[in-house]
Design an enzyme around this catalytic site. Structure first.
Site, PDB file in Angstrom:
ATOM      1  N   GLY A 176      44.053  40.444  39.002  1.00  0.00           N
ATOM      2  CA  GLY A 176      42.894  40.878  39.770  1.00  0.00           C
ATOM      3  C   GLY A 176      41.774  39.876  39.634  1.00  0.00           C
ATOM      4  O   GLY A 176      41.670  39.171  38.625  1.00  0.00           O
ATOM      5  N   GLN A 184      33.314  36.487  39.996  1.00  0.00           N
ATOM      6  CA  GLN A 184      33.911  35.623  38.974  1.00  0.00           C
ATOM      7  C   GLN A 184      34.069  34.175  39.434  1.00  0.00           C
ATOM      8  O   GLN A 184      34.233  33.287  38.612  1.00  0.00           O
ATOM      9  CB  GLN A 184      35.288  36.163  38.558  1.00  0.00           C
ATOM     10  CG  GLN A 184      35.215  37.479  37.799  1.00  0.00           C
ATOM     11  CD  GLN A 184      36.611  37.976  37.475  1.00  0.00           C
ATOM     12  OE1 GLN A 184      37.232  38.664  38.266  1.00  0.00           O
ATOM     13  NE2 GLN A 184      37.129  37.612  36.317  1.00  0.00           N
ATOM     14  N   CYS A 232      40.688  39.776  30.759  1.00  0.00           N
ATOM     15  CA  CYS A 232      39.927  39.380  31.942  1.00  0.00           C
ATOM     16  C   CYS A 232      39.968  37.862  32.060  1.00  0.00           C
ATOM     17  O   CYS A 232      39.844  37.162  31.055  1.00  0.00           O
ATOM     18  CB  CYS A 232      38.486  39.857  31.799  1.00  0.00           C
ATOM     19  SG  CYS A 232      37.421  39.375  33.167  1.00  0.00           S
ATOM     20  N   LEU A 233      40.123  37.367  33.282  1.00  0.00           N
ATOM     21  CA  LEU A 233      40.167  35.917  33.481  1.00  0.00           C
ATOM     22  C   LEU A 233      38.854  35.258  33.055  1.00  0.00           C
ATOM     23  O   LEU A 233      38.833  34.076  32.738  1.00  0.00           O
ATOM     24  CB  LEU A 233      40.476  35.586  34.947  1.00  0.00           C
ATOM     25  CG  LEU A 233      41.893  35.951  35.408  1.00  0.00           C
ATOM     26  CD1 LEU A 233      42.052  35.701  36.890  1.00  0.00           C
ATOM     27  CD2 LEU A 233      42.939  35.179  34.622  1.00  0.00           C
ATOM     28  N   HIS A 235      38.188  47.984  36.921  1.00  0.00           N
ATOM     29  CA  HIS A 235      37.762  46.765  36.225  1.00  0.00           C
ATOM     30  C   HIS A 235      37.088  45.798  37.209  1.00  0.00           C
ATOM     31  O   HIS A 235      36.036  45.232  36.916  1.00  0.00           O
ATOM     32  CB  HIS A 235      39.001  46.134  35.565  1.00  0.00           C
ATOM     33  CG  HIS A 235      38.767  44.825  34.880  1.00  0.00           C
ATOM     34  ND1 HIS A 235      38.943  44.653  33.517  1.00  0.00           N
ATOM     35  CD2 HIS A 235      38.402  43.600  35.361  1.00  0.00           C
ATOM     36  CE1 HIS A 235      38.675  43.395  33.203  1.00  0.00           C
ATOM     37  NE2 HIS A 235      38.350  42.736  34.306  1.00  0.00           N
ATOM     38  N   GLU A 236      37.703  45.630  38.388  1.00  0.00           N
ATOM     39  CA  GLU A 236      37.156  44.673  39.372  1.00  0.00           C
ATOM     40  C   GLU A 236      35.868  45.188  40.007  1.00  0.00           C
ATOM     41  O   GLU A 236      34.947  44.407  40.258  1.00  0.00           O
ATOM     42  CB  GLU A 236      38.193  44.349  40.451  1.00  0.00           C
ATOM     43  CG  GLU A 236      39.526  43.788  39.961  1.00  0.00           C
ATOM     44  CD  GLU A 236      39.413  42.626  39.003  1.00  0.00           C
ATOM     45  OE1 GLU A 236      38.393  41.912  39.025  1.00  0.00           O
ATOM     46  OE2 GLU A 236      40.346  42.438  38.192  1.00  0.00           O
ATOM     47  N   HIS A 285      33.013  44.350  37.896  1.00  0.00           N
ATOM     48  CA  HIS A 285      32.546  42.964  38.079  1.00  0.00           C
ATOM     49  C   HIS A 285      31.513  42.891  39.211  1.00  0.00           C
ATOM     50  O   HIS A 285      30.529  42.162  39.114  1.00  0.00           O
ATOM     51  CB  HIS A 285      33.714  42.039  38.435  1.00  0.00           C
ATOM     52  CG  HIS A 285      34.490  41.533  37.255  1.00  0.00           C
ATOM     53  ND1 HIS A 285      33.915  40.842  36.221  1.00  0.00           N
ATOM     54  CD2 HIS A 285      35.819  41.609  36.954  1.00  0.00           C
ATOM     55  CE1 HIS A 285      34.855  40.513  35.324  1.00  0.00           C
ATOM     56  NE2 HIS A 285      36.018  40.972  35.748  1.00  0.00           N
TER      57      HIS A 285
HETATM   58 NI    NI Z   1      37.956  40.729  34.888  1.00  0.00          NI
END
Ligand code: NI
Length: 178
Positions: free
Chosen positions: A46, A51, A91-92, A133-134, A137
């Site tokens: 995701g 991000q 998370c990335l 989660h997204e 963000h």
């Molecule tokens: Ni994330």
């Protein structure tokens, strides 16, 4: 298509609130393609536009094992949440860090698809966790915000050290890197 740079926590730009997409034009479609390529290359399941330093309410998700099921959510809004579940999340933007987070078990999300149509999707399990989660963000929130102050401080220090020394940590598992 292009692979975009992913902001790393505690970069303050991860805190910028994302604005709704008002016009679904070629620029947005290109952003979606670039975000998908960036997510697949990372690899993660995701990615939110924030991000990659684009403060717009756009999310891409693909929880399939073979990167064959891209889901795009534009201006997503969670309109229903039920139950509770705890998942080990990554998370990335927080490379190499995994921690359990409690979220709703199942949700209904309303968003626009790439054709500008309003779609309601009921999701549970990993898909539900990933969407929550997204969407966080997009509201300037990162999963480590749910952890204790002490843990947040440790993660901040560890990542700042990694950035300083140019260390790229490899995620232990990509299955939970959202
Ligand atoms: Ni994330």
């Amino acid at each position: 298509m292009a692979v975009l740079d992913i902001l790393v926590y505690p970069d303050p730009r991860l805190r910028q609130p994302a604005l709704p997409v008002s016009l679904l034009d070629d620029e947005i479609r290109r952003l979606v393609r670039d975000m998908a390529e960036t997510m697949y290359q990372a690899p993660g399941i995701g990615l939110a536009a924030v991000q990659v330093n684009v403060p717009l309410r756009v999310i891409v998700i693909d929880i399939s094992a073979d990167q064959s099921d891209l889901q795009v959510f534009i201006n997503p809004e969670i309109i229903e949440r039920t139950g509770a579940t705890q998942t080990e999340e990554g998370c990335l933007s927080v490379p190499g860090i995994f921690a359990p987070v409690e979220r709703a078990d199942s949700i209904t999300v309303r968003s626009l698809n790439q054709d500008g149509e309003t779609v309601d999707l009921y999701a549970e399990g990993l898909m539900s966790v990933c969407i929550q989660h997204e969407v966080d963000h997009l509201d300037g929130k990162v999963f480590v915000d749910y952890l204790s102050r002490l843990k947040q401080e440790r993660i901040r220090k560890r990542l700042q050290k990694q950035i300083k020394h140019g260390i790229q940590s490899t995620p232990v598992s990509d299955a939970v890197t959202l």
